[in-house]
Scaffold this motif. Sequence first.
Motif, PDB file in Angstrom:
ATOM      1  N   ASP A  33      -7.189   7.092  -1.677  1.00 41.35           N
ATOM      2  CA  ASP A  33      -6.090   6.529  -0.722  1.00 41.35           C
ATOM      3  C   ASP A  33      -7.365   5.243  -0.641  1.00 41.35           C
ATOM      4  O   ASP A  33      -8.053   5.557   0.697  1.00 41.35           O
ATOM      5  CB  ASP A  33      -4.932   6.956   0.084  1.00 41.35           C
ATOM      6  CG  ASP A  33      -4.755   5.834   0.769  1.00 41.35           C
ATOM      7  OD1 ASP A  33      -5.318   4.873   0.747  1.00 41.35           O
ATOM      8  OD2 ASP A  33      -3.514   5.707   2.034  1.00 41.35           O
ATOM      9  N   LYS A  68      -4.115  -3.487   0.126  1.00 43.18           N
ATOM     10  CA  LYS A  68      -4.619  -4.527   1.300  1.00 43.18           C
ATOM     11  C   LYS A  68      -6.131  -5.959   1.391  1.00 43.18           C
ATOM     12  O   LYS A  68      -5.752  -7.129   1.457  1.00 43.18           O
ATOM     13  CB  LYS A  68      -4.935  -3.438   2.813  1.00 43.18           C
ATOM     14  CG  LYS A  68      -4.814  -2.670   3.937  1.00 43.18           C
ATOM     15  CD  LYS A  68      -4.758  -2.383   5.092  1.00 43.18           C
ATOM     16  CE  LYS A  68      -3.685  -2.186   5.785  1.00 43.18           C
ATOM     17  NZ  LYS A  68      -3.610  -0.674   5.472  1.00 43.18           N
ATOM     18  N   TYR A  83      -3.788   8.333   7.136  1.00 37.42           N
ATOM     19  CA  TYR A  83      -2.653   7.800   7.229  1.00 37.42           C
ATOM     20  C   TYR A  83      -2.423   6.926   5.563  1.00 37.42           C
ATOM     21  O   TYR A  83      -3.494   6.768   5.119  1.00 37.42           O
ATOM     22  CB  TYR A  83      -2.750   6.317   8.847  1.00 37.42           C
ATOM     23  CG  TYR A  83      -1.746   5.463   7.893  1.00 37.42           C
ATOM     24  CD1 TYR A  83      -0.519   5.724   8.857  1.00 37.42           C
ATOM     25  CD2 TYR A  83      -2.213   4.455   7.246  1.00 37.42           C
ATOM     26  CE1 TYR A  83       0.518   4.363   9.008  1.00 37.42           C
ATOM     27  CE2 TYR A  83      -1.116   3.554   7.173  1.00 37.42           C
ATOM     28  CZ  TYR A  83       0.454   3.229   7.994  1.00 37.42           C
ATOM     29  OH  TYR A  83       1.374   2.719   8.110  1.00 37.42           O
ATOM     30  N   HIS A  84      -1.369   6.958   5.310  1.00 38.71           N
ATOM     31  CA  HIS A  84      -1.246   6.520   3.662  1.00 38.71           C
ATOM     32  C   HIS A  84      -0.122   5.642   4.371  1.00 38.71           C
ATOM     33  O   HIS A  84       0.187   5.381   2.724  1.00 38.71           O
ATOM     34  CB  HIS A  84      -1.071   8.097   3.344  1.00 38.71           C
ATOM     35  CG  HIS A  84      -2.021   8.502   3.003  1.00 38.71           C
ATOM     36  ND1 HIS A  84      -3.432   8.425   2.414  1.00 38.71           N
ATOM     37  CD2 HIS A  84      -2.640  10.190   3.948  1.00 38.71           C
ATOM     38  CE1 HIS A  84      -4.395   9.585   2.633  1.00 38.71           C
ATOM     39  NE2 HIS A  84      -3.566  10.630   3.145  1.00 38.71           N
ATOM     40  N   GLY A  87       0.146  -1.341   0.439  1.00 43.10           N
ATOM     41  CA  GLY A  87      -0.289   0.082  -0.201  1.00 43.10           C
ATOM     42  C   GLY A  87       0.738   1.153   0.172  1.00 43.10           C
ATOM     43  O   GLY A  87       0.613   2.395  -0.977  1.00 43.10           O
ATOM     44  N   SER A  88       2.340   1.268   0.575  1.00 42.07           N
ATOM     45  CA  SER A  88       2.782   2.352   1.411  1.00 42.07           C
ATOM     46  C   SER A  88       2.771   2.763  -0.477  1.00 42.07           C
ATOM     47  O   SER A  88       2.917   4.098  -0.629  1.00 42.07           O
ATOM     48  CB  SER A  88       4.089   2.376   1.901  1.00 42.07           C
ATOM     49  OG  SER A  88       3.196   2.034   3.237  1.00 42.07           O
ATOM     50  N   ILE A 146      -7.035   1.733  -0.005  1.00 41.97           N
ATOM     51  CA  ILE A 146      -6.205   0.715   0.617  1.00 41.97           C
ATOM     52  C   ILE A 146      -7.130  -0.084   1.483  1.00 41.97           C
ATOM     53  O   ILE A 146      -7.518  -1.185   1.695  1.00 41.97           O
ATOM     54  CB  ILE A 146      -4.907   1.049   1.336  1.00 41.97           C
ATOM     55  CG1 ILE A 146      -4.074   1.881  -0.462  1.00 41.97           C
ATOM     56  CG2 ILE A 146      -4.189   0.589   1.882  1.00 41.97           C
ATOM     57  CD1 ILE A 146      -2.574   2.383  -0.060  1.00 41.97           C
ATOM     58  N   ALA A 147      -7.764   0.650   2.752  1.00 44.04           N
ATOM     59  CA  ALA A 147      -8.407  -0.092   3.712  1.00 44.04           C
ATOM     60  C   ALA A 147      -9.962  -0.048   3.371  1.00 44.04           C
ATOM     61  O   ALA A 147     -10.720  -0.747   4.034  1.00 44.04           O
ATOM     62  CB  ALA A 147      -8.811   0.763   4.815  1.00 44.04           C
TER      63      ALA A 147
HETATM   64  C1  LIG Z   1      -2.694   0.449   5.705  1.00 43.05           C
HETATM   65  C2  LIG Z   1      -2.345   1.575   4.849  1.00 43.05           C
HETATM   66  C3  LIG Z   1      -1.615   2.303   3.879  1.00 43.05           C
HETATM   67  C4  LIG Z   1       0.021   0.866   3.271  1.00 43.05           C
HETATM   68  O1  LIG Z   1      -0.197   0.096   3.110  1.00 43.05           O
HETATM   69  P1  LIG Z   1       0.480  -0.711   3.387  1.00 43.05           P
HETATM   70  O2  LIG Z   1       0.520  -2.136   2.502  1.00 43.05           O
HETATM   71  O3  LIG Z   1       0.953  -0.917   5.149  1.00 43.05           O
HETATM   72  O4  LIG Z   1       1.590  -0.097   3.000  1.00 43.05           O
HETATM   73  C5  LIG Z   1      -2.062   3.209   3.341  1.00 43.05           C
HETATM   74  N1  LIG Z   1      -2.970   4.111   3.437  1.00 43.05           N
HETATM   75  C6  LIG Z   1      -3.776   3.910   4.237  1.00 43.05           C
HETATM   76  C7  LIG Z   1      -5.059   4.268   4.776  1.00 43.05           C
HETATM   77  C8  LIG Z   1      -4.102   2.020   5.015  1.00 43.05           C
HETATM   78  O5  LIG Z   1      -5.045   1.756   5.343  1.00 43.05           O
END
Ligand SMILES: *Cc1c(COP(=O)(O)O)cnc(C)c1O
Length: 426
Positions: free
Chosen positions: A248, A277, A147-148, A114-115, A250-251
Amino acid sequence: MDRRHRLAQQDCDHVWHPYASIVDPPLATTIVSADGVRLYTAEGQALIDGMSSWWAAIHGYNHPVLNNAAHGQIDRMSHVMFGGITHEPAVALASMLVDLTPEPLQKVFFADSGSVSVEVAIKMAVQYWHGMGCPEKNRFLTVRSGYHGDTFGAMALCDPVTGMHEHFTSVLQQHYFAESPGCRFDESWDDAYIQDFRQLMEAHHQQLAAVVLEPIVQGAGGMRFYSPEYLRQVKMLCEAHDVLLVADEIATGFGRTGELFACNYAGISPDIMCLGKALTGGYMTLAATLATDRVSRGISKNGGVLMHGPTFMANPLACAVAEASIRLLLNGPWRESVHRIEQRLLSGLAPCRGFSGVADVRALGAIGVVEMKTPVDLAAVQKQFVNQGVWIRPFGKLIYTMPPYIISDDDLDFLTRAIVRVAGSL
Ligand SMILES: *Cc1c(COP(=O)(O)O)cnc(C)c1O
């Protein structure tokens, strides 16, 4: 010393855990297998998983469909470089992601976490404006409590107070931070909620490459749920001031909030979207950064190419499992499951409202949060949860759960009862 204790001792001696001391490490729980919503400890205890391994294991563990996809792919080819080579798992997954996400998103970059997908999004935005002849547009605007990720570009966009900035001040890029969205998910809209963001946008848009934020749910920065209207306002301001929007997801992606993507609540489409994720159903690491044709054309002006290429880019094994996971999700009643979990979290956690130590109780989709008034003692609380047969890992003031979508009503009630007991004891 038996094997179990030797393993725990060697772990303490040599292995770093996330955000944890290496000289005085807290004892980690050894997990030997996992199945459905249960994690099995070396002591033979079964723990009901309330974390989905940090949002990822939406179908639970050891799922036959995902196992099959992994076995099938590993017998053909587990990895091959992506420079100059392509393969069916990557192409099939990219097409699927383009079909599922808002229509303008057409191009997919596969990243390895994700990062990294956030780093790629940052590069895309900077290279876009470079290609468009506006290299001065290289700053970012975001909101507090975000958080990113943990890499440097991503970290610079995390909340400046809770997000590790103090450790790296001298190295981090300086960006602009608006107040975190103040309008709660269900609250009626007032223009005052966007004022701070609007002022920063009006003052700095000539330097801004993009706005980066988590749509609707701010995850690791505070587990806050905000109004879709806020997101619509952000989108309008981005368009009015010619600034890109990076969502973002990712979550939030793949149904966690009750919509397939949280952007859908606002009916908006970002210029760049990050996914990770739950992408592989929690089987392995894989992320993706999606961009519109407009963004990809801008980057490609004058022969420009996107300057990124991880060694394990588009890992076939991860892509094959991701495709199977998404198919499994779409062919199942995910929307009903997430809605059922939301309702049950709300009723199950409601007793916490009466506790003097509790500041707030909330749920959205398959995410339940009990916010305490003061930070909890992580080691002690973690142990209490394990003793009760559940796996919950709080941070700061937040005791929260985002269980696998397949969790049964009984298991979910078991989970919320444990949270109520622990929150009531603090
Ligand atoms: C977890 C997360 C990330 C980072 O992902 P990783 O796989 O841990 O590097 C980035 N943005 C959001 C919103 C997240 O929840």
